[in-house]
Design a protein around this motif. Structure first.
Motif, PDB file in Angstrom:
ATOM      1  N   ARG A   1       0.864  -1.188   0.000  1.00 25.10           N
ATOM      2  CA  ARG A   1       0.000   0.000   0.000  1.00 25.10           C
ATOM      3  C   ARG A   1       0.897   1.233   0.000  1.00 25.10           C
ATOM      4  O   ARG A   1       1.795   1.340   0.848  1.00 25.10           O
ATOM      5  CB  ARG A   1      -0.931   0.029   1.220  1.00 25.10           C
ATOM      6  N   ASP A   2       0.634   2.115  -0.965  1.00 28.11           N
ATOM      7  CA  ASP A   2       1.453   3.327  -1.105  1.00 28.11           C
ATOM      8  C   ASP A   2       2.937   2.986  -1.157  1.00 28.11           C
ATOM      9  O   ASP A   2       3.778   3.673  -0.566  1.00 28.11           O
ATOM     10  CB  ASP A   2       1.166   4.320   0.032  1.00 28.11           C
ATOM     11  N   GLY A   3       3.258   1.879  -1.834  1.00 19.80           N
ATOM     12  CA  GLY A   3       4.640   1.472  -1.998  1.00 19.80           C
ATOM     13  C   GLY A   3       5.272   0.834  -0.776  1.00 19.80           C
ATOM     14  O   GLY A   3       6.461   0.527  -0.776  1.00 19.80           O
ATOM     15  N   LYS A   4       4.496   0.595   0.282  1.00 17.39           N
ATOM     16  CA  LYS A   4       5.039   0.022   1.512  1.00 17.39           C
ATOM     17  C   LYS A   4       4.436  -1.352   1.776  1.00 17.39           C
ATOM     18  O   LYS A   4       3.242  -1.567   1.563  1.00 17.39           O
ATOM     19  CB  LYS A   4       4.750   0.942   2.701  1.00 17.39           C
TER      20      LYS A   4
END
Length: 111
Positions: A53-56
């Protein structure tokens, strides 16, 4: 190919007869040439859910679904039609004790 997703609620307890009948179903479907692979799963508490999510990376203990029924086993079968897959699922002993979802596999991704 079709995936049989077998689910049950927390009250389900397999009997010795049920396990014996599942073994007989597996042999029958292997002899028929439609069972590709399958296995029971460890309890939902052993699951880990992974998301980005959101690159994490987000890792959560436990199953993805919060439903009353949890996936407990799966069977990959090879059939000529959805009707045949339903017929095979209806013969599985867990059809009387739990729920079996019959889901087609996208051919473009597996061939």
């Amino acid at each position: 190919h079709y995936l049989l997703i077998i689910s049950h609620d927390d009250l389900f307890r397999p009997t010795e007869d049920l396990l014996k009948n599942i073994g007989a179903w597996i042999k029958k479907m292997e002899d028929r040439g439609v069972r590709v692979y399958g296995n029971p799963l460890q309890p939902p508490g052993a699951a880990t859910t992974v998301r980005i999510r959101d690159g994490k990376l987000v890792v959560t203990k436990g199953p993805f679904s919060k439903s009353k029924e949890k996936m407990c086993a799966y069977e990959l079968i090879e059939c000529s039609s959805q009707e045949e897959a339903i017929e095979i699922a209806s013969q599985h002993p867990m059809a009387k004790a739990a729920t079996i979802e019959v889901r087609p596999v996208w051919k473009e991704l597996v061939e």
